[in-house]
Write a protein that holds these residues in place. Structure first.
Motif, PDB file in Angstrom:
ATOM      1  N   GLY A 239     -20.927 -56.520 -42.455  1.00 25.45           N
ATOM      2  CA  GLY A 239     -21.590 -56.476 -41.159  1.00 25.45           C
ATOM      3  C   GLY A 239     -22.629 -57.558 -40.950  1.00 25.45           C
ATOM      4  N   VAL A 240     -22.681 -58.547 -41.831  1.00 20.62           N
ATOM      5  CA  VAL A 240     -23.675 -59.624 -41.730  1.00 20.62           C
ATOM      6  C   VAL A 240     -22.952 -60.917 -41.359  1.00 20.62           C
ATOM      7  N   LYS A 241     -23.470 -61.603 -40.332  1.00 18.21           N
ATOM      8  CA  LYS A 241     -22.862 -62.850 -39.883  1.00 18.21           C
ATOM      9  C   LYS A 241     -23.949 -63.873 -39.639  1.00 18.21           C
ATOM     10  N   MET A 242     -23.655 -65.124 -39.972  1.00 20.56           N
ATOM     11  CA  MET A 242     -24.584 -66.217 -39.711  1.00 20.56           C
ATOM     12  C   MET A 242     -23.817 -67.340 -39.043  1.00 20.56           C
TER      13      MET A 242
ATOM     14  N   ARG B  26     -24.594 -63.430 -48.224  1.00 21.09           N
ATOM     15  CA  ARG B  26     -24.219 -62.562 -49.355  1.00 21.09           C
ATOM     16  C   ARG B  26     -25.426 -61.876 -49.975  1.00 21.09           C
ATOM     17  N   SER B  27     -26.615 -62.427 -49.789  1.00 24.85           N
ATOM     18  CA  SER B  27     -27.811 -61.847 -50.395  1.00 24.85           C
ATOM     19  C   SER B  27     -28.401 -60.688 -49.591  1.00 24.85           C
ATOM     20  N   VAL B  28     -27.969 -60.543 -48.348  1.00 27.51           N
ATOM     21  CA  VAL B  28     -28.596 -59.561 -47.441  1.00 27.51           C
ATOM     22  C   VAL B  28     -28.335 -58.135 -47.925  1.00 27.51           C
ATOM     23  N   LYS B  29     -29.418 -57.389 -48.028  1.00 28.04           N
ATOM     24  CA  LYS B  29     -29.360 -55.959 -48.371  1.00 28.04           C
ATOM     25  C   LYS B  29     -30.247 -55.230 -47.365  1.00 28.04           C
ATOM     26  N   ILE B  30     -29.858 -54.012 -47.065  1.00 28.76           N
ATOM     27  CA  ILE B  30     -30.668 -53.163 -46.180  1.00 28.76           C
ATOM     28  C   ILE B  30     -31.507 -52.265 -47.068  1.00 28.76           C
ATOM     29  N   ALA B  31     -32.822 -52.375 -46.910  1.00 28.70           N
ATOM     30  CA  ALA B  31     -33.743 -51.582 -47.724  1.00 28.70           C
ATOM     31  C   ALA B  31     -33.613 -50.103 -47.364  1.00 28.70           C
ATOM     32  N   GLU B  32     -33.612 -49.283 -48.366  1.00 27.74           N
ATOM     33  CA  GLU B  32     -33.566 -47.828 -48.167  1.00 27.74           C
ATOM     34  C   GLU B  32     -34.914 -47.335 -47.684  1.00 27.74           C
ATOM     35  N   GLU B  33     -34.891 -46.399 -46.779  1.00 26.27           N
ATOM     36  CA  GLU B  33     -36.142 -45.798 -46.296  1.00 26.27           C
ATOM     37  C   GLU B  33     -36.727 -44.920 -47.390  1.00 26.27           C
ATOM     38  N   LYS B  34     -38.022 -45.079 -47.621  1.00 28.32           N
ATOM     39  CA  LYS B  34     -38.703 -44.242 -48.620  1.00 28.32           C
ATOM     40  C   LYS B  34     -39.276 -43.035 -47.938  1.00 28.32           C
ATOM     41  N   GLU B  35     -39.053 -41.903 -48.549  1.00 29.51           N
ATOM     42  CA  GLU B  35     -39.536 -40.668 -47.934  1.00 29.51           C
ATOM     43  C   GLU B  35     -40.857 -40.248 -48.520  1.00 29.51           C
TER      44      GLU B  35
ATOM     45  N   VAL C 209     -27.361 -58.934 -38.274  1.00 25.95           N
ATOM     46  CA  VAL C 209     -27.121 -57.842 -39.218  1.00 25.95           C
ATOM     47  C   VAL C 209     -26.763 -56.591 -38.422  1.00 25.95           C
ATOM     48  N   ASN C 210     -25.543 -56.092 -38.641  1.00 26.76           N
ATOM     49  CA  ASN C 210     -25.107 -54.846 -38.040  1.00 26.76           C
ATOM     50  C   ASN C 210     -25.267 -53.767 -39.105  1.00 26.76           C
ATOM     51  N   TYR C 211     -26.266 -52.935 -38.946  1.00 24.85           N
ATOM     52  CA  TYR C 211     -26.604 -51.920 -39.943  1.00 24.85           C
ATOM     53  C   TYR C 211     -25.496 -50.892 -40.152  1.00 24.85           C
ATOM     54  N   TYR C 212     -24.612 -50.753 -39.184  1.00 26.71           N
ATOM     55  CA  TYR C 212     -23.601 -49.702 -39.233  1.00 26.71           C
ATOM     56  C   TYR C 212     -22.269 -50.135 -39.845  1.00 26.71           C
ATOM     57  N   GLU C 213     -22.096 -51.418 -40.079  1.00 27.14           N
ATOM     58  CA  GLU C 213     -20.855 -51.914 -40.677  1.00 27.14           C
ATOM     59  C   GLU C 213     -21.001 -51.963 -42.197  1.00 27.14           C
TER      60      GLU C 213
END
Length: 175
Positions: free
Chosen positions: A142-145, A166-175, A86-90
């Motif tokens: 940005g996700v590869k398997m 396709r299911s991969v999501k990056i969780a948002e940081e909670k403040e 998982v490339n968080y920046y792509e």
């Protein structure tokens, strides 16, 4: 009566043997790549696992191994191991992984297919790894398997891999 029993048993064994032959490697690859494209265009599965910031769907029979490197996860099913990167920046429309695949001439690409859907870019590919193994790769943004596979169940592996990717999501940081 014994002859009828023998003929019935022989016919059953022959039927099971012929059914077990299954698809050729080429048929598995063609079916798998086409099916992965279909999965890409469907609604992603709801996540059922969270590892660090990564939320993803893990199908039944698959396990995620926890690691310190949250960019690379090892997912296993039986003796099979898959690497999820998982490339968080792509972004979803990124074709970085595809460009890297195309620029790497070290292994022959047997089949590849790109897909763009709803602002997202993805692909599935099968490369020759050695005489008896294949490298299976799927990507979405940005996700590869990827995995190294024998010549069995390639079609189903590509579908499972694309379902996970396709299911991969990056969780948002909670403040």
């Amino acid at each position: 009566m014994k002859r009828k029993w023998f003929l019935a048993a022989t016919a059953s064994v022959l039927l099971v043997t012929l059914t077990g032959c299954g698809k050729t490697v080429e048929e598995q690859i063609d079916t798998g790549v086409a099916s992965a494209q279909t999965v890409f265009e469907e609604n992603p599965q709801q996540s059922n696992k969270t590892i660090g910031k990564i939320e993803l769907y893990v199908p039944t029979g698959f396990n995620v191994e926890e690691s310190e490197d949250l960019n690379n996860l090892i997912i296993t099913k039986g003796k099979e191991s898959y690497i999820l990167f998982v490339n968080y920046y792509e972004k979803e429309d990124s074709n970085l992984h595809y460009e890297l695949l195309k620029n790497d001439s070290s292994k022959k690409i047997i089949k590849e297919e790109t897909v763009e859907f709803d602002g997202a870019f993805g692909f599935s590919a099968v490369r020759e790894y050695d005489k008896e193994q294949f490298e299976l790769i799927v990507s979405s943004g940005g996700v590869k398997m990827s995995t190294i596979s024998e010549d069995k169940n390639i079609d189903q592996k590509l579908v499972d891999m694309m379902t996970i990717v396709r299911s991969v999501k990056i969780a948002e940081e909670k403040e």
